[in-house]
Design a protein around this motif. Sequence first.
Motif, PDB file in Angstrom:
ATOM      1  N   PHE A   2       0.830  -1.195   0.000  1.00 26.28           N
ATOM      2  CA  PHE A   2       0.000   0.000   0.000  1.00 26.28           C
ATOM      3  C   PHE A   2       0.873   1.257   0.000  1.00 26.28           C
ATOM      4  O   PHE A   2       1.916   1.308   0.651  1.00 26.28           O
ATOM      5  CB  PHE A   2      -0.914   0.023   1.220  1.00 26.28           C
ATOM      6  N   LEU A   7      -2.175   5.448   3.097  1.00 23.70           N
ATOM      7  CA  LEU A   7      -2.300   4.969   4.471  1.00 23.70           C
ATOM      8  C   LEU A   7      -2.340   6.137   5.456  1.00 23.70           C
ATOM      9  O   LEU A   7      -3.065   6.102   6.457  1.00 23.70           O
ATOM     10  CB  LEU A   7      -1.142   4.036   4.816  1.00 23.70           C
ATOM     11  N   LEU A  40      -7.536   3.620  -1.899  1.00 25.18           N
ATOM     12  CA  LEU A  40      -7.103   2.604  -0.940  1.00 25.18           C
ATOM     13  C   LEU A  40      -8.125   1.484  -0.836  1.00 25.18           C
ATOM     14  O   LEU A  40      -7.765   0.305  -0.755  1.00 25.18           O
ATOM     15  CB  LEU A  40      -6.879   3.250   0.428  1.00 25.18           C
ATOM     16  N   GLU A  41      -9.399   1.828  -0.841  1.00 23.28           N
ATOM     17  CA  GLU A  41     -10.447   0.806  -0.790  1.00 23.28           C
ATOM     18  C   GLU A  41     -10.410  -0.061  -2.049  1.00 23.28           C
ATOM     19  O   GLU A  41     -10.630  -1.285  -1.966  1.00 23.28           O
ATOM     20  CB  GLU A  41     -11.811   1.470  -0.631  1.00 23.28           C
ATOM     21  N   GLU A  43      -7.697  -0.715  -3.798  1.00 21.15           N
ATOM     22  CA  GLU A  43      -6.517  -1.576  -3.660  1.00 21.15           C
ATOM     23  C   GLU A  43      -6.756  -2.691  -2.639  1.00 21.15           C
ATOM     24  O   GLU A  43      -6.309  -3.820  -2.832  1.00 21.15           O
ATOM     25  CB  GLU A  43      -5.305  -0.748  -3.243  1.00 21.15           C
ATOM     26  N   ALA A  44      -7.458  -2.356  -1.549  1.00 21.34           N
ATOM     27  CA  ALA A  44      -7.709  -3.346  -0.502  1.00 21.34           C
ATOM     28  C   ALA A  44      -8.813  -4.316  -0.894  1.00 21.34           C
ATOM     29  O   ALA A  44      -8.891  -5.426  -0.356  1.00 21.34           O
ATOM     30  CB  ALA A  44      -8.082  -2.640   0.807  1.00 21.34           C
ATOM     31  N   SER A  46     -11.907  -3.880  -0.270  1.00 26.36           N
ATOM     32  CA  SER A  46     -12.886  -3.891   0.814  1.00 26.36           C
ATOM     33  C   SER A  46     -13.303  -2.468   1.153  1.00 26.36           C
ATOM     34  O   SER A  46     -12.531  -1.517   0.974  1.00 26.36           O
ATOM     35  CB  SER A  46     -12.310  -4.548   2.082  1.00 26.36           C
ATOM     36  N   LEU A  48     -13.710   0.311   3.691  1.00 28.81           N
ATOM     37  CA  LEU A  48     -12.982   0.588   4.936  1.00 28.81           C
ATOM     38  C   LEU A  48     -13.760   1.467   5.898  1.00 28.81           C
ATOM     39  O   LEU A  48     -13.519   1.425   7.110  1.00 28.81           O
ATOM     40  CB  LEU A  48     -11.637   1.261   4.614  1.00 28.81           C
ATOM     41  N   ALA A  61     -13.067  -4.545   8.242  1.00 25.36           N
ATOM     42  CA  ALA A  61     -11.853  -4.536   7.424  1.00 25.36           C
ATOM     43  C   ALA A  61     -11.014  -3.301   7.736  1.00 25.36           C
ATOM     44  O   ALA A  61      -9.779  -3.359   7.785  1.00 25.36           O
ATOM     45  CB  ALA A  61     -12.218  -4.561   5.937  1.00 25.36           C
ATOM     46  N   LEU A  65      -7.135  -3.090   9.054  1.00 24.16           N
ATOM     47  CA  LEU A  65      -6.102  -2.357   8.327  1.00 24.16           C
ATOM     48  C   LEU A  65      -5.479  -1.257   9.173  1.00 24.16           C
ATOM     49  O   LEU A  65      -4.287  -0.947   8.998  1.00 24.16           O
ATOM     50  CB  LEU A  65      -6.683  -1.754   7.045  1.00 24.16           C
ATOM     51  N   TYR A  68      -2.278  -2.304  10.935  1.00 22.48           N
ATOM     52  CA  TYR A  68      -1.190  -2.473   9.969  1.00 22.48           C
ATOM     53  C   TYR A  68      -0.710  -1.129   9.438  1.00 22.48           C
ATOM     54  O   TYR A  68       0.498  -0.910   9.259  1.00 22.48           O
ATOM     55  CB  TYR A  68      -1.652  -3.347   8.807  1.00 22.48           C
ATOM     56  N   ALA A  69      -1.646  -0.216   9.159  1.00 26.06           N
ATOM     57  CA  ALA A  69      -1.282   1.093   8.608  1.00 26.06           C
ATOM     58  C   ALA A  69      -0.398   1.862   9.580  1.00 26.06           C
ATOM     59  O   ALA A  69       0.602   2.469   9.183  1.00 26.06           O
ATOM     60  CB  ALA A  69      -2.547   1.888   8.292  1.00 26.06           C
TER      61      ALA A  69
END
Length: 218
Positions: A2, A7, A40-41, A43-44, A46, A48, A61, A65, A68-69
């Motif tokens: 990402f 992020l 980002l959604e 790419e993920a 999902s 968010l 979700a 994330l 992790y972010a």
Amino acid sequence: MFDTGLLRSFVAVAESGGFTKAAKLLNCTQSTVSAQIQRLEDEAGSLLFVRSTRSVQLTSAGETLLGYARTILRLNEDARLCLSGVRHAGRVRVGVNEDLTDSWLPKVLHRFGRQYPEVEVELEIGIGPSLFEMVETQELDLAVGGLCNGRAEDRRLWSEPLVWTFSAGVEIPSVLPLAFSRSHVHTAKRRFARWQAAQSSGASSPQPPVWQGFGRLL
């Protein structure tokens, strides 16, 4: 992998609770933040955030994330500082809720000490509301603890549901006697239709009134 810019916008929205506030923190437009979250959604794969006219809430979700972010952004910053030769030194005053001293705190202090050996940590152990007041009066640099009602300037690390548990054989009375600390009383008034204040205490632990028969410890 990402993009760290995406992020950073994601964390800003999650922590501030909205796109407008995140845009102010990031010094950009709201449309830019919205576009970055959409990317980002995508790419993920999902959703968010659950968006409404009043608030923005993380989905399951998004909650996953977020941890992790934060880790990715922290590691990215640590790598940048390490390669630039910048060293952290000095003192930081930290307030920690007493409930975290047995589990969370030792691990964090150990990791922090290895990463920043020249930084002196001064600890204040207490209860959430009092520690946050000490931050406002500049007696502490930061505080980690629980609040029933978060504020815009706070950073949410986690959330916990408020639940009442009983054994299967207990008959729940129509009016339930409970032991609350004073800081919890306003939340009970707001969230529960039927309740009775048996005793209010400024202490962090409701155990003494429970031992005296004023209520149940849950």
